[in-house]
Design a protein around this motif. Sequence first.
Motif, PDB file in Angstrom:
ATOM      1  N   TRP A 253       0.687  -1.177   0.047  1.00 23.10           N
ATOM      2  CA  TRP A 253      -0.082  -0.044   0.080  1.00 23.10           C
ATOM      3  C   TRP A 253       1.014   1.224   0.079  1.00 23.10           C
ATOM      4  CZ3 TRP A 253      -4.411  -1.043   3.998  1.00 23.10           C
ATOM      5  CH2 TRP A 253      -5.256  -1.953   3.372  1.00 23.10           C
ATOM      6  N   SER A 255       3.959   1.866  -1.018  1.00 18.83           N
ATOM      7  CA  SER A 255       4.649   1.897  -2.385  1.00 18.83           C
ATOM      8  C   SER A 255       4.015   2.418  -3.417  1.00 18.83           C
ATOM      9  CB  SER A 255       5.207   0.436  -2.777  1.00 18.83           C
ATOM     10  OG  SER A 255       4.155  -0.226  -3.276  1.00 18.83           O
ATOM     11  N   VAL A 256       2.630   2.441  -3.262  1.00 19.49           N
ATOM     12  CA  VAL A 256       1.743   3.257  -4.349  1.00 19.49           C
ATOM     13  C   VAL A 256       0.790   4.236  -3.699  1.00 19.49           C
ATOM     14  CG1 VAL A 256       1.611   0.922  -5.557  1.00 19.49           C
ATOM     15  CG2 VAL A 256      -0.079   1.474  -4.047  1.00 19.49           C
ATOM     16  N   ASP A 258       1.975   7.052  -3.559  1.00 18.80           N
ATOM     17  CA  ASP A 258       2.228   8.599  -4.314  1.00 18.80           C
ATOM     18  C   ASP A 258       1.164   8.780  -5.309  1.00 18.80           C
ATOM     19  OD1 ASP A 258       4.571   8.950  -2.659  1.00 18.80           O
ATOM     20  OD2 ASP A 258       5.724   7.953  -3.794  1.00 18.80           O
ATOM     21  N   ARG A 259       0.637   7.624  -5.660  1.00 18.99           N
ATOM     22  CA  ARG A 259      -0.585   7.848  -6.911  1.00 18.99           C
ATOM     23  C   ARG A 259      -1.741   7.841  -6.235  1.00 18.99           C
ATOM     24  NH1 ARG A 259       3.178   3.894  -8.835  1.00 18.99           N
ATOM     25  NH2 ARG A 259       1.648   2.180  -8.240  1.00 18.99           N
ATOM     26  N   ASN A 260      -1.945   7.288  -4.984  1.00 16.59           N
ATOM     27  CA  ASN A 260      -3.384   7.261  -4.180  1.00 16.59           C
ATOM     28  C   ASN A 260      -2.828   7.709  -2.609  1.00 16.59           C
ATOM     29  OD1 ASN A 260      -5.888   6.689  -3.411  1.00 16.59           O
ATOM     30  ND2 ASN A 260      -5.693   4.693  -3.858  1.00 16.59           N
ATOM     31  N   PRO A 261      -3.011   9.083  -2.386  1.00 11.80           N
ATOM     32  CA  PRO A 261      -2.658   9.542  -1.233  1.00 11.80           C
ATOM     33  C   PRO A 261      -3.551   8.888  -0.043  1.00 11.80           C
ATOM     34  CG  PRO A 261      -2.641  11.326  -2.612  1.00 11.80           C
ATOM     35  CD  PRO A 261      -3.337  10.073  -3.480  1.00 11.80           C
ATOM     36  N   TYR A 264      -1.912   6.313   2.406  1.00 13.01           N
ATOM     37  CA  TYR A 264      -0.998   6.815   3.398  1.00 13.01           C
ATOM     38  C   TYR A 264      -1.794   6.565   4.801  1.00 13.01           C
ATOM     39  CZ  TYR A 264       2.606   9.031   0.665  1.00 13.01           C
ATOM     40  OH  TYR A 264       3.693   8.918  -0.259  1.00 13.01           O
TER      41      TYR A 264
END
Length: 300
Positions: A253, A255-256, A258-261, A264
């Motif tokens: 989760w 690692s991606v 940045d494309r799907n805040p 975080y």
Amino acid sequence: MSITKAPSTAAPRTGKTSTVKAPVRPARILLPVGLAVAAIYFLFPVYWLVIAATKSTGNLFGSSGFLLSDPQLFQNIQNVLGYSGGIFLRWGANSVLYSGVGALVATILSMSAGYCLAKFVFAGREVWFNIILAGVMIPGTALALPLFLLMSQVGLVNTYWSVLIPSLVSPFGVYLGRIYATAAVPDSLLEASRLDGAGEARIFFTLVLRLMMPAAVTVFLFQFIGIWNNYFLPLVMLSSPDLYPITLGLVSWQSVADRNPELYQLAIGGAFLSVIPIMVAIVSLQRFWRAGLTEGSVKG
């Protein structure tokens, strides 16, 4: 014959009792202070995690990390559990499988091996024990690649077995089992059980394992926590998200993110949920560390 009394050297009583205060040793002050500092050091990340798990994605980066800001813990937990068809629940079940089964089997194998090394005499006993001690010093990351090559040759890569089988071995558990069996299992009790007609398997599971329960619980907790927090071995062995444990799933989760805040906050909420089983295991099993587990006595 006359008896003369020796003159009394005791100080006369004045009606008041004098109290002498013992000097305060520096260790009595430094020890609690050191323990308090250590507790703050270890609990500080937990405090930050709890606070961060209550925030929305916007407040996670737009407010102080140490103060509550529009808390919505239950909503965040619902988001974690419902994301991507409830994949987090699947990861949690996988972690319970890897950690629970691996720790249980590893504990039984470690206690039985330690008991055999302590109470049975056979050729090469010390050699095997030294080889096991050498295994304690080898880090798990150094064995990940050889294990991957072995699992690939037998066709077990990307299966539950590729993570579960390496978790069944605990060299530290064997070492602790031998040390504890030497001290806690009396030879006279074993001889009495054999004279009564009990087999070796029955002696171990009904008598020896109870005597070694504090060591067994220690090995189980160490192995459970180690498997639960293990990241590198599942990373090497698994490629299907349905087989991921929680540790590997949360990293996927992040690692991606940045494309799907949104991920975080989901990763932080998942990390908060992941520490709860460890806390429950420690609190529920710590009572087995208390003294007085041995019931009965051996009559000479």
